[in-house]
Design an enzyme around this catalytic site. Structure first.
Site, mmCIF file in Angstrom:
data_model
loop_
_atom_site.group_PDB
_atom_site.id
_atom_site.type_symbol
_atom_site.label_atom_id
_atom_site.label_comp_id
_atom_site.label_asym_id
_atom_site.label_seq_id
_atom_site.Cartn_x
_atom_site.Cartn_y
_atom_site.Cartn_z
ATOM 1 N N GLY A 58 23.028 -4.609 32.225
ATOM 2 C CA GLY A 58 23.881 -4.697 31.039
ATOM 3 C C GLY A 58 23.456 -5.780 30.066
ATOM 4 O O GLY A 58 23.542 -5.600 28.845
ATOM 5 N N ALA A 117 4.905 13.885 2.448
ATOM 6 C CA ALA A 117 3.513 13.633 2.826
ATOM 7 C C ALA A 117 3.448 12.381 3.690
ATOM 8 O O ALA A 117 3.239 11.278 3.196
ATOM 9 C CB ALA A 117 2.640 13.465 1.587
ATOM 10 N N THR A 170 1.053 8.870 13.947
ATOM 11 C CA THR A 170 1.951 9.195 15.059
ATOM 12 C C THR A 170 1.172 9.499 16.344
ATOM 13 O O THR A 170 -0.041 9.716 16.317
ATOM 14 C CB THR A 170 2.807 10.422 14.713
ATOM 15 O OG1 THR A 170 1.925 11.548 14.542
ATOM 16 C CG2 THR A 170 3.601 10.202 13.438
ATOM 17 N N PHE A 218 0.868 -1.180 0.000
ATOM 18 C CA PHE A 218 0.000 0.000 0.000
ATOM 19 C C PHE A 218 0.899 1.222 0.000
ATOM 20 O O PHE A 218 1.769 1.357 0.873
ATOM 21 C CB PHE A 218 -0.885 -0.040 1.248
ATOM 22 C CG PHE A 218 -1.703 1.193 1.501
ATOM 23 C CD1 PHE A 218 -3.001 1.293 1.030
ATOM 24 C CD2 PHE A 218 -1.179 2.254 2.241
ATOM 25 C CE1 PHE A 218 -3.768 2.418 1.286
ATOM 26 C CE2 PHE A 218 -1.938 3.384 2.503
ATOM 27 C CZ PHE A 218 -3.238 3.465 2.012
ATOM 28 N N ALA A 219 0.725 2.123 -0.956
ATOM 29 C CA ALA A 219 1.660 3.239 -1.095
ATOM 30 C C ALA A 219 0.942 4.572 -1.173
ATOM 31 O O ALA A 219 0.400 4.947 -2.226
ATOM 32 C CB ALA A 219 2.534 3.031 -2.336
ATOM 33 N N ARG A 277 18.168 -12.679 39.980
ATOM 34 C CA ARG A 277 19.355 -11.818 40.029
ATOM 35 C C ARG A 277 19.594 -11.368 41.459
ATOM 36 O O ARG A 277 18.732 -10.751 42.091
ATOM 37 C CB ARG A 277 19.146 -10.603 39.133
ATOM 38 C CG ARG A 277 20.319 -9.619 39.156
ATOM 39 C CD ARG A 277 21.471 -10.135 38.315
ATOM 40 N NE ARG A 277 22.457 -9.086 38.097
ATOM 41 C CZ ARG A 277 23.604 -8.974 38.778
ATOM 42 N NH1 ARG A 277 23.904 -9.854 39.721
ATOM 43 N NH2 ARG A 277 24.442 -7.986 38.502
ATOM 44 N N GLU A 291 1.332 4.217 11.068
ATOM 45 C CA GLU A 291 -0.129 4.110 11.170
ATOM 46 C C GLU A 291 -0.721 5.231 12.018
ATOM 47 O O GLU A 291 -1.718 5.044 12.716
ATOM 48 C CB GLU A 291 -0.533 2.743 11.767
ATOM 49 C CG GLU A 291 -0.040 1.536 11.000
ATOM 50 C CD GLU A 291 -0.789 1.305 9.709
ATOM 51 O OE1 GLU A 291 -1.954 1.718 9.619
ATOM 52 O OE2 GLU A 291 -0.195 0.724 8.793
#
Length: 389
Positions: free
Chosen positions: A340, A133, A365, A126-127, A268, A363
């Site tokens: 880490g 734009a 912002t 889909f473009a 941990r 989809e």
């Protein structure tokens, strides 16, 4: 109000949960290894093999109407299934899907594009987005001019999902500059062999979008999808088809991530005790659990409204906005709890960190969702009292 799933709904959800656990999640180490080497997590053949296994059990075309061979499950069940799929980062999706606007094609177009896409023989994209734009879809510049029985398309599209893999595109072009989005945009079905080209766009995540270039691409008149000048309406239908499904998938990811954080907190040990004993860690877990529950109900409420045929735009925007923000906060906490090791590429946390960041952009912002929500309130289309009145 009864939020209990019926037996059939439980059976469907549990089957997907089992499928993810037994067939999809075990691929995670190999997917991570490949992605560290810059390779696709799943090849197209591997994805199809998984889809065929699901299809053999009847899971094909979850949202596709039964008349086209799909399950036609509806929004609520689809949201539940997306959450289950979101519990793994392996890029799996059920087969048997086609973009909703393809169902607007005429019979000949359905035979050439819709049905082969559902069966997996063809891949679409889909473009509408362009370099200038993005959120402002009305600003598209790609043009199409009529020459005899053909349309000649020129322009560029960007950040197109599946643009590198697709063999045809649903491209939106301006056919009447004066009318613009109000009657001057048309959707065309354009095969790759008609001349458009694609280039990959490197991103911080595993999403691999493309830039598409149309240089005097000639398209026969019969490849107009819908009506000339009515393309912008089709585009908005595509964009709004299932915004709730994005936070639904993120919901499953957050559940899995917090489960990992709980296990890490229990095992941990620092300064002689598990880090789960520290208030700082407990509050991270508590806040995440509350936010996950809130997101769950925002997603399910939006999906329920879709199934009821009610106006779900406000609910979907709320779910998308909240899901994007909170998923990013949650994955950040989970990474912090892992220290880490969470920052390394040995664990999937940093991968999810990059993937979930996209949820706040594509989809629609965060800013677009806020604008939509506020405008609906200010214009009286929605109330803060919600559906309970």
């Amino acid at each position: 109000m009864d939020f209990t799933l019926d037996e059939e709904q439980k059976e469907i959800r549990d089957w997907v949960r089992t499928f993810v656990r037994k067939e999809v999640a075990p691929l995670e180490p190999e997917v991570l290894r490949r992605e560290r080497l810059g390779q696709p997590g799943l090849t197209r053949d591997e994805l199809k093999e998984l889809q065929d296994k699901a299809k053999a059990a009847g899971f094909f075309g979850v949202l596709t109407p039964q008349e086209y061979g799909g399950m036609g499950l509806g929004a609520l069940m689809t949201a539940l299934l997306e959450a289950e799929l979101g519990r793994t980062f392996v890029p799996f999706r059920f087969g048997g899907y086609a973009d909703n606007i393809l169902f607007h094609g005429n019979e000949e177009q359905k035979q050439r594009y819709l049905l082969p896409t559902i069966s997996g023989e063809r891949v679409s994209c889909f473009a509408i987005t362009e370099p200038g734009a993005g959120s402002d879809a009305k600003a598209i510049r790609t043009s199409a001019r009529k020459e005899g029985g053909e349309w000649v398309i020129n322009g560029e599209k960007t950040f197109i999902t599946q643009g590198n893999e697709a063999d045809f595109v649903m491209v939106f072009a301006v056919t009447d500059r004066e009318k613009g989005a109000d009657g001057g945009v048309t959707c065309f079905l354009v095969d790759r062999d008609m001349g458009w080209k694609s280039e990959p766009i490197p991103t911080m995540g595993q999403w691999g979008p493309a830039a598409l270039v149309f240089d005097n691409v000639r398209v026969p008149e019969e490849n107009v999808l819908g009506e000339v000048g009515k393309g912008f309406h089709l585009a908005m239908q595509w964009i709004g088809q299932g915004r709730y499904l994005l936070p639904a998938r993120a919901l499953g990811s957050c559940e899995r991530l917090v489960e990992m954080a709980i296990e890490q907190a229990k095992t941990r040990v620092t300064f002689g005790q598990p880090i789960a004993e520290y208030q700082a860690i407990q509050w991270m877990l508590a806040d995440s659990a509350v936010e996950i529950e809130a997101l769950r109900w925002l997603v399910l409420h939006a999906a329920w409204l879709v199934d009821q045929g009610a106006d779900s735009r406000q609910a979907q925007s709320m779910a998308k906005l909240y899901g994007g923000i909170k998923a990013n906060e949650i994955v950040d906490r989970v990474l912090q709890i892992h220290g880490g090791m969470g920052y390394t590429r040995e664990l999937p946390i940093e991968r999810w960190y990059r993937e979930l960041r996209l949820l706040r952009i594509y989809e629609g912002t965060d800013e677009i969702q806020r604008r939509t929500i506020a405008r609906n309130l200010l214009k009286g289309h929605a109330k803060v009292t919600g559906t309970l009145g």
